[in-house]
Design an enzyme around this catalytic site. Structure first.
Site, mmCIF file in Angstrom:
data_model
loop_
_atom_site.group_PDB
_atom_site.id
_atom_site.type_symbol
_atom_site.label_atom_id
_atom_site.label_comp_id
_atom_site.label_asym_id
_atom_site.label_seq_id
_atom_site.Cartn_x
_atom_site.Cartn_y
_atom_site.Cartn_z
ATOM 1 C CD GLU A 176 -3.184 -0.908 2.054
ATOM 2 O OE1 GLU A 176 -3.168 0.025 2.872
ATOM 3 O OE2 GLU A 176 -4.127 -1.702 1.968
ATOM 4 C CD GLU A 375 -4.063 -6.141 3.749
ATOM 5 O OE1 GLU A 375 -4.851 -5.353 4.299
ATOM 6 O OE2 GLU A 375 -2.824 -6.003 3.771
HETATM 7 C C1 BG6 Z 1 -4.744 -2.482 5.182
HETATM 8 C C2 BG6 Z 1 -3.412 -2.789 5.775
HETATM 9 O O1 BG6 Z 1 -4.727 -1.232 4.639
HETATM 10 O O2 BG6 Z 1 -5.827 -2.421 6.058
HETATM 11 C C3 BG6 Z 1 -3.460 -3.728 6.981
HETATM 12 O O3 BG6 Z 1 -2.561 -3.327 4.806
HETATM 13 C C4 BG6 Z 1 -4.610 -3.319 7.869
HETATM 14 O O4 BG6 Z 1 -2.233 -3.667 7.635
HETATM 15 C C5 BG6 Z 1 -5.893 -3.399 7.076
HETATM 16 O O5 BG6 Z 1 -4.680 -4.057 9.043
HETATM 17 C C6 BG6 Z 1 -7.168 -3.161 7.848
HETATM 18 O O6 BG6 Z 1 -7.076 -1.988 8.591
HETATM 19 P P1 BG6 Z 1 -7.369 -2.022 10.142
HETATM 20 O O7 BG6 Z 1 -7.100 -0.712 10.673
HETATM 21 O O8 BG6 Z 1 -8.793 -2.414 10.260
HETATM 22 O O9 BG6 Z 1 -6.455 -3.039 10.715
#
Ligand code: BG6
Length: 477
Positions: A176, A375
């Site tokens: 990212e 993700e």
């Molecule tokens: C992504 C990141 O942007 O979002 C992760 O790569 C992150 O590291 C994920 O955990 C979700 O965000 P959050 O704040 O809910 O953990």
């Protein structure tokens, strides 16, 4: 009919600083996220210069994956994971980032994690930079503002590729990096998690600083891609982007164009990594802003020779672009306005399964490269039932709807998507808020924001749902 490939990579994604803990063990040095306090949906995390007494720093213990990875990987194996994306914490390998020799204990740790994955027939996908920058590189060198960081990063990359060659096929250079862009109203959070610098404290022309950081990271990305290919010709190299598709608020052409421009800003680095050159349009934009990023003749060569094999996408939500007169609206994480057609998660993230299909199509049509969803998931408040089990039908519902759109993208739209990695298959620390309360996992971890909990692991209902889904290769959705 086109179907998901037989060897579709079902699995999950985790990041070192969000779950390993053991922040001072095995020779690890301090990294930027070790100075990030816990926060909440309403209270932002703080990034302190020193470790302050009485504050909580969730990376210090994480969920203790460092000591429990065998147990955790066995659970992923039980679910039938085909793949797990992990990140390597740079500060475990080069505690100060600029050390002459790598830390053997750090290398041994990741070799052992990878061996454990292979033992369970889980394909490792390795991210080489997921917000884990050794703090010394910030304090001594001014972080990614300084081109010297590229050399330190490449040294780290080479060390890890040599250490894991033959065992690891898929490499991800950065997670990212697109959240740094001079044209967006940047926040302390994004500049900190990516570069260890607070936006509010940047000196000089802030736009220029962000442009230079973004440029240096992009260049590091293409140089690393070329290097990994040279070191291991059998490797496949990708980069992961966190893209939030942006919709116009209505069909007023001004709003449509505005939304396009907002979304397009997130793509210049992908253009640079896929098209063999740093985009001319971006350089011209910099010229207008009197920004100099220092592109050289050698850099041009690097862009030509460091092209990606695949694109990784992190997808959580869509956004609606701000429009004239929208200043009073409640803002979203990325500065847009709320979408009245969508439900929101507890953390205000718009739930939009079709947005995933849109993003897959958009990206595939633009680059024609294989894509892996690196993700996706739902951060939710889980309650352990009286029977000791988390009954997370809301998570199953979220994943079911998103995967159904992913399947349509592959089967109907013919997008080449070769895997789906659910974010946080085991509960871990939230990156944006530093909470444990925001849980994503199929596996519950008994750990709470006040520091209590015995760290035991247990299977949620979604654990069995995902296991069955993998067994049927996505047929039994
Ligand atoms: C992504 C990141 O942007 O979002 C992760 O790569 C992150 O590291 C994920 O955990 C979700 O965000 P959050 O704040 O809910 O953990």
């Amino acid at each position: 009919m086109t179907k998901l490939a037989k060897d579709f990579l079902w699995g999950g994604s985790i990041a070192a600083h969000q779950l390993e803990g053991a922040w001072q063990e095995g020779g690890k040095g301090p990294a930027i996220m070790d100075y990030a306090t816990s926060g909440s949906a309403d209270t932002p995390r703080e990034y302190t210069k020193e470790i302050e007494e009485g504050r909580r720093y969730p990376s210090h213990e994480g969920i203790d994956f460092y000591h429990r990875y065998k147990e955790d990987i066995a659970l992923f194996g039980e679910m039938g994971f085909k793949s797990l994306r992990i990140s390597i914490d740079w500060s475990r390998i080069y505690p100060n980032g600029d050390d002459d020799e790598p830390n053997a204990a750090g290398i041994a740790f990741y070799q052992s994690v990878v061996d454990e994955l292979l033992k369970h027939n889980i394909e490792p996908i390795i991210t080489l930079y997921h917000f884990e920058l050794p703090m010394n590189l910030v304090t001594k060198y001014d972080s990614w503002k300084n081109r010297q960081l590229i050399e330190f990063y490449l040294n780290f990359v080479e060390t890890m590729v040599q250490a894991l060659k033959g065992k690891v096929k898929y490499w991800v250079t950065f997670n990212e990096m697109n959240h740094i862009d001079p044209q967006t109203e940047a926040s302390d959070m994004f500049t900190y998690i990516l570069a260890g610098l607070k936006y509010s404290e940047l000196e000089g022309n802030k736009k220029e600083v962000l442009a230079v950081i973004g440029y240096n990271m992009t260049l590091a990305g293409v140089k690393a891609t070329r290097l990994i290919h040279q070191l291991d010709p059998a490797s496949k190299v990708g980069c992961v982007f966190g893209i939030t598709p942006t919709y116009p608020v209505n069909c007023d052409p001004v709003n449509v164009l505005n939304a396009f421009k907002e979304m397009d800003r997130d793509f210049y680095q992908i253009d640079a990594m896929c098209n063999g050159e740093f985009p001319e349009y971006k350089l011209k934009e910099y010229q207008d802003l009197k920004i100099e990023v220092g592109l050289t003749k050698e850099d041009k060569q690097d862009f030509a020779e460091g092209q990606l094999d695949f694109i990784g996408m992190n997808y959580y939500m869509t956004d609606v672009a701000r429009y004239k007169g929208s200043e009073e609206e409640e803002g979203s994480l990325f500065g847009g306005v709320q979408n009245p057609f969508l439900e929101k998660s507890v953390w205000g993230w718009g739930v939009d399964p079709i947005g995933l299909r849109y993003l897959l199509n958009y990206t595939y049509r633009r680059y024609g490269l294989p894509i892996i969803i690196c993700e996706n998931g739902l951060g939710a408040v889980d309650k352990v039932g009286l029977d000791g089990i988390v009954h997370d039908d809301y998570r199953i519902d979220f994943l079911q709807k998103h995967l159904s759109e992913l399947k349509k993208a592959v089967e109907e739209d013919k997008v080449d998507c070769f895997g789906y990695l659910m974010w946080g298959p085991i509960d871990l620390v939230s990156a944006t808020t530093g909470e444990m309360k925001k849980r994503y996992g199929f596996i519950y971890v008994d750990k709470h924001d006040d520091g209590t909990g015995n760290l035991s692991r247990s299977r949620k209902d979604s654990f069995y749902w995902y296991k069955n889904l993998i067994e049927t290769n996505g047929e039994d959705l």
